[in-house]
Write an enzyme that holds these catalytic residues in place. Sequence first.
Site, PDB file in Angstrom:
ATOM      1  N   ASN A 149     -40.766  24.890 -61.627  1.00 15.98           N
ATOM      2  CA  ASN A 149     -40.915  23.520 -61.095  1.00 15.98           C
ATOM      3  C   ASN A 149     -39.583  22.801 -60.845  1.00 15.98           C
ATOM      4  O   ASN A 149     -39.511  21.931 -59.982  1.00 15.98           O
ATOM      5  CB  ASN A 149     -41.877  22.693 -61.957  1.00 15.98           C
ATOM      6  N   GLU A 247     -39.296  24.469 -74.848  1.00 20.09           N
ATOM      7  CA  GLU A 247     -39.603  23.260 -74.059  1.00 20.09           C
ATOM      8  C   GLU A 247     -40.929  23.532 -73.372  1.00 20.09           C
ATOM      9  O   GLU A 247     -40.974  24.216 -72.352  1.00 20.09           O
ATOM     10  CB  GLU A 247     -38.509  23.020 -73.012  1.00 20.09           C
ATOM     11  N   CYS A 281     -43.169  18.451 -66.264  1.00 16.59           N
ATOM     12  CA  CYS A 281     -43.674  18.393 -67.641  1.00 16.59           C
ATOM     13  C   CYS A 281     -43.749  16.954 -68.143  1.00 16.59           C
ATOM     14  O   CYS A 281     -44.488  16.673 -69.073  1.00 16.59           O
ATOM     15  CB  CYS A 281     -42.755  19.212 -68.542  1.00 16.59           C
ATOM     16  N   GLU A 458     -32.661  19.760 -75.346  1.00 13.48           N
ATOM     17  CA  GLU A 458     -31.724  20.117 -74.269  1.00 13.48           C
ATOM     18  C   GLU A 458     -31.033  18.851 -73.807  1.00 13.48           C
ATOM     19  O   GLU A 458     -31.658  17.795 -73.722  1.00 13.48           O
ATOM     20  CB  GLU A 458     -32.480  20.753 -73.108  1.00 13.48           C
TER      21      GLU A 458
END
Length: 478
Positions: A149, A247, A281, A458
């Site tokens: 994505n 993640e 997300c 991150e």
Amino acid sequence: MFEPLGGWIDGRWITRTPHGTFDVRNPATGERLATLPVMADAETVAAIEAAERAWQIPAPLEARRAWLEGIRDRLLAHRETLARTITLENGKPLREARAEVEYAAGFFGFFATQLHRLEPETWPGPPPVTQWTVLHSPAGVVGLITPWNFPLAMLAKKFAAALAAGCAAVIKPALPTPLSAIALARLAEQSGVPPGRVNLLLGPPEPIGAVLCRHPAVRLISFTGSTAVGRRLLAATAPHVKRLALELGGHAPFLVFEDADLPAALDALIANKFRAGGQTCICTNRVYVHQSIAEPFLNALAHRVAQLRVGNGLDPQTDIGPLIHRAAFDKVAAHVRDALERGAQRLVGHDPPRPEHDWGAFYPPTVLSRVTTDMLVCREETFGPVVPVATFETEEDAIAAANNTPYGLAAYFFTRDPARARRCIARLRFGHIGWNTGSGPRPETPFGGMKQSGFGREGGWHGLLEFCEPQVVARAHG
Ligand code: NAD
């Protein structure tokens, strides 16, 4: 397009393997963009072994800074070509792809400014130990597995931190979108990153993933993708006691209280929800609006969403590109059908024809009202351009509804009341919270999930330390 089109192992471009090839296609048109070599066990082992040799050659902080800055500068210099590559393989509008390139470059730039955090720390000790030294040693060989994505940015986050920490990376991008990863590997090569410090594997997730999970030299796997695959990685690495940074999926709630600035909330919702066609997300998956303002909110929302244009991401008029493949289309369609069957009302949208192929999966932006918690849209990540709206009566109800999910990635709320905001922040169990904004993460700040959205962060200096192993040296005079 960045040539040569292939994998990158130990400083060599691999354009053929004995395992055949796979095609990369434009999800808007089906046009074949590239035919790439499939890599399997042997290539994965070769990449890991090259990485194991490479990271043990010490890289001074100054060298790492030069690599990071070199990649950042090249990303920005090639912004247009890279943006086009992202749009071609992923389908998102070109203006979003340009923003993705800048966002990706931001991670290399940011980590180049954070290398001082890796300097050894020293502490005096009570005798007989006279000095304690804390080293931030590289984790070693790291596997980086990324989704489709944000084919450039999701990799940039991991790779920039890994390079800064002194690790060597073995990258596995998503099957539909390897071209951005090839470009990034090429730019790393041009920026002087030595052979083996970055390796790129192409092809289906198995067997590459299985080898990364079991090979003893791989000390950390940093994964971005679905919670289902995250769970599989946890199981596969457990026997090897391997570090993971996960993640995973999100299911973001968007709360609009009665004192909210409605135009601002609508702007934020549209930008947040429809970025990448709803395939992020941190996309809002469910909206909860106070019942006293539900009617004007829904009217304005429906009006705005009806203006959005669906089409090829290369067309400057396009707001929403195609879904990535037919399976994504089927999931979105099933969520909408389920909501309608359970009593939701469709204010905007219609049932589009199912695509005949794995491309051309265009889904119209959709607004649903009268949404209830039993509907799939309130329980699972939809990953498409659908806005389900439910109403609430009290702050207590709104927070409970927002938290009523196994996921904990992102949440947003709109209120002018700072006291209420403090209560929301304290009680919402999400790693990323937007107060009067739908903004996503930045390179400077740590991003990651709570609960089944994963663990590890991150971005920010926290993201750098994910790729380090603290090592302590106690020294006595002898
Ligand atoms: P996915 O889990 O299907 O795939 C992600 C990556 O894992 C791909 O490279 C895929 O090839 C690989 N993979 C699949 N099976 C594997 C296996 N058995 N072993 C090793 N690798 C394997 O996810 P996706 O469809 O590419 O991406 C969408 C999902 O990613 C959504 O759930 C979304 O929320 C999540 N996501 C999370 C974040 C975040 O930062 N938390 C960011 C972007 C996307």
